[in-house]
Motif scaffolding. Structure first.
Motif, mmCIF file in Angstrom:
data_model
loop_
_atom_site.group_PDB
_atom_site.id
_atom_site.type_symbol
_atom_site.label_atom_id
_atom_site.label_comp_id
_atom_site.label_asym_id
_atom_site.label_seq_id
_atom_site.Cartn_x
_atom_site.Cartn_y
_atom_site.Cartn_z
ATOM 1 N N GLN A 18 -24.577 -86.840 -47.755
ATOM 2 C CA GLN A 18 -23.525 -85.909 -48.163
ATOM 3 C C GLN A 18 -22.395 -85.840 -47.139
ATOM 4 N N LYS A 19 -22.735 -85.880 -45.852
ATOM 5 C CA LYS A 19 -21.707 -85.840 -44.802
ATOM 6 C C LYS A 19 -20.849 -87.103 -44.835
ATOM 7 N N PHE A 20 -21.489 -88.257 -45.014
ATOM 8 C CA PHE A 20 -20.740 -89.508 -45.117
ATOM 9 C C PHE A 20 -19.814 -89.472 -46.328
ATOM 10 N N ALA A 21 -20.278 -88.926 -47.447
ATOM 11 C CA ALA A 21 -19.447 -88.828 -48.654
ATOM 12 C C ALA A 21 -18.261 -87.901 -48.407
ATOM 13 N N ALA A 22 -18.482 -86.817 -47.683
ATOM 14 C CA ALA A 22 -17.396 -85.881 -47.377
ATOM 15 C C ALA A 22 -16.354 -86.538 -46.475
ATOM 16 N N THR A 28 -7.773 -83.660 -51.745
ATOM 17 C CA THR A 28 -8.545 -82.693 -52.524
ATOM 18 C C THR A 28 -7.672 -81.952 -53.536
ATOM 19 N N CYS A 29 -6.453 -82.424 -53.723
ATOM 20 C CA CYS A 29 -5.552 -81.802 -54.699
ATOM 21 C C CYS A 29 -6.055 -82.059 -56.119
ATOM 22 N N PRO A 30 -5.768 -81.143 -57.051
ATOM 23 C CA PRO A 30 -6.136 -81.383 -58.447
ATOM 24 C C PRO A 30 -5.463 -82.653 -58.978
ATOM 25 N N PRO A 31 -6.125 -83.368 -59.903
ATOM 26 C CA PRO A 31 -5.583 -84.627 -60.407
ATOM 27 C C PRO A 31 -4.250 -84.499 -61.147
ATOM 28 N N ASP A 32 -3.927 -83.298 -61.636
ATOM 29 C CA ASP A 32 -2.673 -83.156 -62.380
ATOM 30 C C ASP A 32 -1.459 -82.914 -61.469
ATOM 31 N N PHE A 33 -1.662 -82.810 -60.149
ATOM 32 C CA PHE A 33 -0.535 -82.688 -59.214
ATOM 33 C C PHE A 33 0.170 -84.036 -59.133
ATOM 34 N N LYS A 43 -11.479 -90.556 -43.702
ATOM 35 C CA LYS A 43 -11.756 -90.882 -42.302
ATOM 36 C C LYS A 43 -12.425 -92.243 -42.138
ATOM 37 N N GLY A 44 -12.838 -92.860 -43.250
ATOM 38 C CA GLY A 44 -13.487 -94.166 -43.169
ATOM 39 C C GLY A 44 -14.165 -94.499 -44.476
ATOM 40 N N ARG A 45 -15.190 -95.366 -44.378
ATOM 41 C CA ARG A 45 -15.905 -95.772 -45.593
ATOM 42 C C ARG A 45 -17.385 -95.953 -45.282
ATOM 43 N N VAL A 46 -18.198 -95.779 -46.307
ATOM 44 C CA VAL A 46 -19.629 -96.008 -46.172
ATOM 45 C C VAL A 46 -19.860 -97.508 -46.331
ATOM 46 N N VAL A 47 -20.470 -98.128 -45.334
ATOM 47 C CA VAL A 47 -20.718 -99.571 -45.355
ATOM 48 C C VAL A 47 -21.888 -99.895 -46.276
ATOM 49 N N THR A 48 -22.922 -99.061 -46.245
ATOM 50 C CA THR A 48 -24.122 -99.306 -47.051
ATOM 51 C C THR A 48 -24.212 -98.264 -48.162
ATOM 52 N N ARG A 49 -24.052 -98.683 -49.399
ATOM 53 C CA ARG A 49 -24.155 -97.747 -50.522
ATOM 54 C C ARG A 49 -25.565 -97.176 -50.623
ATOM 55 N N PHE A 73 -21.683 -95.846 -41.454
ATOM 56 C CA PHE A 73 -20.336 -95.365 -41.792
ATOM 57 C C PHE A 73 -19.361 -96.051 -40.841
ATOM 58 N N GLU A 74 -18.262 -96.561 -41.384
ATOM 59 C CA GLU A 74 -17.272 -97.239 -40.565
ATOM 60 C C GLU A 74 -15.982 -96.425 -40.545
#
Length: 78
Positions: A18-22, A28-33, A43-49, A73-74
């Motif tokens: 969950q922390k890596f996903a965050a 975090t803006c609504p999609p209609d903005f 801040k980066g990407r998860v290397v291992t799904r 996490f990278e």
């Protein structure tokens, strides 16, 4: 840089996941903005799904490694 964590319990693994996903989440803006107002960046990407689990060879040498899960996490370069 890369951040690597080994967990041994499912609750630990869930917190890390969950922390890596965050950390990967950007705006975090609504999609209609029409334009991003929050200014948040990923801040980066998860290397291992999925977590990396011990191999059969490792399990035969070390029985206690059965529950180990490794996640990576990278950090993004800016």
């Amino acid at each position: 840089g890369r951040f690597v964590i080994i967990t041994f319990h499912s609750l630990e693994d869930r917190m890390v996941k969950q922390k890596f996903a965050a950390l990967c989440r950007g705006c975090t803006c609504p999609p209609d903005f029409p334009v991003c107002m929050c200014g948040k960046k990923s801040k980066g990407r998860v290397v291992t799904r999925k977590p990396i689990l011990p191999s059969e060879e490792e399990l035969s040498e070390n029985k206690r490694s059965k529950s180990a899960k490794l996640r990576v996490f990278e950090k993004s370069r800016r």
